[in-house]
Design a protein around this motif. Structure first.
Motif, PDB file in Angstrom:
ATOM      1  N   GLU A 130      23.527 -59.673 -23.108  1.00  0.00           N
ATOM      2  CA  GLU A 130      23.283 -59.420 -21.459  1.00  0.00           C
ATOM      3  C   GLU A 130      24.598 -58.357 -21.380  1.00  0.00           C
ATOM      4  O   GLU A 130      25.359 -58.209 -22.190  1.00  0.00           O
ATOM      5  CB  GLU A 130      23.753 -60.686 -20.889  1.00  0.00           C
ATOM      6  CG  GLU A 130      23.376 -61.754 -20.515  1.00  0.00           C
ATOM      7  CD  GLU A 130      23.459 -63.144 -20.111  1.00  0.00           C
ATOM      8  OE1 GLU A 130      24.804 -63.058 -19.837  1.00  0.00           O
ATOM      9  OE2 GLU A 130      22.979 -63.991 -19.895  1.00  0.00           O
ATOM     10  N   THR A 131      24.670 -58.008 -20.376  1.00  0.00           N
ATOM     11  CA  THR A 131      25.696 -56.962 -19.908  1.00  0.00           C
ATOM     12  C   THR A 131      27.164 -57.388 -19.642  1.00  0.00           C
ATOM     13  O   THR A 131      27.388 -57.868 -18.109  1.00  0.00           O
ATOM     14  CB  THR A 131      25.506 -55.970 -19.077  1.00  0.00           C
ATOM     15  OG1 THR A 131      23.950 -54.992 -19.420  1.00  0.00           O
ATOM     16  CG2 THR A 131      26.952 -55.029 -18.444  1.00  0.00           C
ATOM     17  N   ASP A 132      28.001 -57.859 -20.525  1.00  0.00           N
ATOM     18  CA  ASP A 132      29.054 -58.902 -19.490  1.00  0.00           C
ATOM     19  C   ASP A 132      29.983 -58.271 -20.176  1.00  0.00           C
ATOM     20  O   ASP A 132      31.157 -58.495 -21.410  1.00  0.00           O
ATOM     21  CB  ASP A 132      29.496 -59.865 -20.869  1.00  0.00           C
ATOM     22  CG  ASP A 132      30.047 -61.121 -19.960  1.00  0.00           C
ATOM     23  OD1 ASP A 132      30.919 -60.508 -19.203  1.00  0.00           O
ATOM     24  OD2 ASP A 132      30.767 -61.629 -21.185  1.00  0.00           O
ATOM     25  N   CYS A 153      25.134 -53.308 -23.080  1.00  0.00           N
ATOM     26  CA  CYS A 153      25.066 -54.146 -24.174  1.00  0.00           C
ATOM     27  C   CYS A 153      25.785 -53.862 -24.653  1.00  0.00           C
ATOM     28  O   CYS A 153      26.694 -54.781 -26.047  1.00  0.00           O
ATOM     29  CB  CYS A 153      23.892 -54.526 -24.133  1.00  0.00           C
ATOM     30  SG  CYS A 153      23.248 -55.383 -25.718  1.00  0.00           S
ATOM     31  N   HIS A 168      28.687 -68.844 -20.679  1.00  0.00           N
ATOM     32  CA  HIS A 168      27.852 -67.576 -22.547  1.00  0.00           C
ATOM     33  C   HIS A 168      29.202 -66.870 -23.155  1.00  0.00           C
ATOM     34  O   HIS A 168      29.180 -66.754 -24.044  1.00  0.00           O
ATOM     35  CB  HIS A 168      27.372 -66.548 -20.854  1.00  0.00           C
ATOM     36  CG  HIS A 168      26.109 -66.924 -20.678  1.00  0.00           C
ATOM     37  ND1 HIS A 168      24.720 -66.029 -19.973  1.00  0.00           N
ATOM     38  CD2 HIS A 168      25.318 -68.092 -21.256  1.00  0.00           C
ATOM     39  CE1 HIS A 168      24.179 -66.845 -19.995  1.00  0.00           C
ATOM     40  NE2 HIS A 168      24.589 -67.897 -20.823  1.00  0.00           N
TER      41      HIS A 168
END
Length: 254
Positions: A121-123, A176, A99
């Motif tokens: 997504e919280t990346d 996010c 990702h």
């Protein structure tokens, strides 16, 4: 007998009566073996009712062998049959290199369609690396600006979080927003790397800086409208993003 009289004078009346009663009962042989009023007076001066004098029952329990309250399960029930069934450590930490690579390619290719499911997504692994890289390139140019980078990033993420929650119908999380803005900082690293070798205060530097700011803001707005289903509002989202990345560009130039 004088000392007896002094001793009796010091005692309360109920103690004197109790003392006389015990003396009469347990010094008289006839009364030692008698029971009066259902009480046994032959127990060393103690008045114990007959219903409290229960015969001792033999102990039939197990010594030092407590009953087992639960049945322990084997480690396989928690961790699977073997260690091969456990998820990788990076997956447990929320770090997915696939990702991260897809998000990086989306930022580097502004015309590529963004995948909203991945971008939502919280990346924060990639953004942290890009922030450190941006600060490191500024350090190579003789600018120690790590505090400004993190401070401006936090304020910008908070402002975009409030703005996007007002503009979108679904809403967005703070993680996010921070993830998207952090990934879109990648072109700014190229600008700061170019500033290590050449000066950006001329006409070429101004044109290059404007192009990098447009690149970052366009990529961020594209990802936001794809993840939040905000079709037709890309220019409205790109404007505050351009203001944020413009501040980073000023740090790179000056």
């Amino acid at each position: 007998m004088g000392w007896i009289q002094c001793f009796l004078d010091d005692l309360p009346d109920h103690c004197i009566l109790r003392y006389l009663e015990d003396y009469i009962l347990f010094k008289t042989p006839y009364l030692k073996s008698r029971q009066y009023g259902g009480y046994d007076y032959s127990q060393q001066g103690r008045f114990v009712p007959p219903n409290m004098m229960q015969p001792q029952q033999p102990y039939t329990g197990q010594i030092l062998q407590p009953a087992q309250a639960y049945t322990p399960s084997t480690p396989q029930s928690y961790y699977g049959n073997n260690f091969e069934d456990e998820p990788p450590l990076l997956e447990e930490l929320g770090i997915n290199f696939d990702h991260i690579w897809q998000k990086t390619l989306t930022v580097l290719h502004p015309l590529k369609i963004a995948d909203g499911s991945i971008m939502n997504e919280t990346d924060l692994a990639g953004p942290m690396v890009f922030c450190l890289a941006f600060g490191a390139t500024l350090l190579l140019a003789g600018k120690i600006q790590f505090g400004y980078v993190y401070g401006i990033s936090a304020i910008g993420c908070l402002g975009m979080f409030c703005l996007l929650n007002l503009m979108s119908m679904t809403g967005v999380s703070f993680g996010c927003v921070a993830s998207v803005l952090g990934y879109c900082l990648l072109p700014m690293i190229l600008l700061s790397s170019f500033a290590v070798i050449f000066s950006l205060q001329g006409m070429v530097g101004v044109i290059l800086t404007a192009g990098i700011i447009g690149w970052c803001s366009f990529s961020a707005s594209k990802i936001f409208i794809s993840a939040l289903a905000m079709e037709g509002q890309q220019l409205l989202v790109a404007y505050p993003c351009a203001l944020l990345y413009g501040v980073f560009a000023l740090i790179s130039i000056f």
